[in-house]
Design an enzyme around this catalytic site. Structure first.
Site, short mmCIF file in Angstrom:
data_model
loop_
_atom_site.label_atom_id
_atom_site.label_comp_id
_atom_site.label_asym_id
_atom_site.label_seq_id
_atom_site.Cartn_x
_atom_site.Cartn_y
_atom_site.Cartn_z
N LYS A 85 23.46 -38.25 31.07
CA LYS A 85 24.20 -39.52 31.04
C LYS A 85 25.72 -39.33 31.05
O LYS A 85 26.44 -40.19 31.55
CB LYS A 85 23.77 -40.36 29.84
CG LYS A 85 22.36 -40.90 29.97
CD LYS A 85 22.04 -41.90 28.87
CE LYS A 85 20.66 -42.50 29.07
NZ LYS A 85 20.38 -43.58 28.09
N ARG A 170 26.00 -36.58 11.24
CA ARG A 170 25.90 -35.33 10.49
C ARG A 170 27.26 -34.65 10.38
O ARG A 170 27.60 -34.09 9.34
CB ARG A 170 24.88 -34.40 11.16
CG ARG A 170 24.63 -33.09 10.44
CD ARG A 170 23.49 -32.34 11.10
NE ARG A 170 23.72 -32.14 12.51
CZ ARG A 170 24.45 -31.16 13.03
NH1 ARG A 170 25.04 -30.27 12.24
NH2 ARG A 170 24.59 -31.05 14.34
#
Length: 284
Positions: A85, A170
């Protein structure tokens, strides 16, 4: 070399549209099934295949697909899935405004000036599905989990629709980069349970990560309640751990990303054909 995964029976009628989806892996994709059902609504004749394309072959495949003289009389288009993408952008001549903002492409088409153009319909597909689920995002506090390509493809749509975004990732640095990039579009900040004077309550939690992260999710438990809506961009078994987390925290409002998948496909189909399909009739 791209590998063609033929998932449809041959059609004796001549195709009007040469379409497909590229990714790596790609075998799991249900896009051909969805688009075949779309085409039946309008009596369109389409040839929609899934193509296994390695990253190093991406540019050559896209170029060959759209310049192949054997299919020059057909309308051509590609869907793009992971991991391409962002990578595919360098293979294109133009991006739509939304794709440029997201730096993510899931739909390729040739525009009216003959330019190979990238667009993203992921955000539109998500908003459409949330509307179908009776969850309007305007004015809502929404946590988006993840700061990768999937997250980028939906943040623009959510912010433009009036959502206030908390971004949890994260690695904090990556989340901060996206906050800075999209801050001009609306209210967005990295997640903090102490936001709003320690009274942050999340109306919705949208997971854009490929695998559930228990330690990461444990940081939001003080900010959710039984009315918090949980939504996973994954669907089926891949969304099960996220659903179990919601249930364990007394949150029963949950949906996976199958509706978004069908919705974004419908908007892609409209770009190529000019016809917007009825998503409610799709059976998988």
């Amino acid at each position: 070399m791209a590998k063609v995964v033929n998932c449809s029976k041959s059609n004796e009628l001549k195709s009007e549209f040469k379409l497909g989806v590229i990714g790596c892996p790609i075998k799991h994709s249900v896009s051909p099934v969805i688009h075949r059902q779309f085409s039946q609504q309008f009596n369109h004749q389409i040839d929609y295949q899934k193509y296994l394309v390695e990253p190093e072959n991406l540019t050559s495949f896209v170029s060959t697909f759209f310049t192949n003289s054997e299919t020059q009389n057909l309308v051509k288009g590609l869907n793009v899935t992971l991991p391409h993408k962002q990578l595919v952008i360098d293979s294109l001549e133009r991006l739509t405004e939304e794709a440029s903002l997201c730096q993510s492409v899931n739909t390729i088409f040739v525009d009216q000036n003959g330019k190979l153009t990238g667009d993203t319909t992921d955000g539109r597909g998500l908003l459409y599905d949330l509307e179908q689920l009776d969850f309007a995002v305007s004015g809502k506090n929404i946590l988006v989990v993840g700061a990768g390509g999937a997250s980028q493809s939906i943040l623009v749509a959510l912010l433009k629709a009036g959502a206030s975004i908390q971004l949890l990732n994260r690695t904090q640095d990556k989340a901060e980069i996206l906050v800075e990039r999209f801050s001009h579009l609306g209210k967005i900040a990295t997640f903090s349970a102490s936001a709003f004077g320690g009274s942050l309550k999340l109306d919705g939690v949208i997971s854009s990560i490929s695998e559930f992260n228990g330690p990461l999710m444990s940081s939001i438990t003080s900010c959710i309640d039984s009315q918090t809506y949980f939504y996973d961009l994954n669907y089926g078994e891949r969304a099960e751990s996220f659903r179990q987390f919601a249930l364990a925290n007394q949150c029963e409002r949950f949906a996976d990303g199958l509706g978004m998948l069908i919705g974004q496909a419908a908007f892609s189909y409209q770009i190529w054909t000019g016809s917007l399909p009825d998503v409610n009739s799709v059976k998988l």
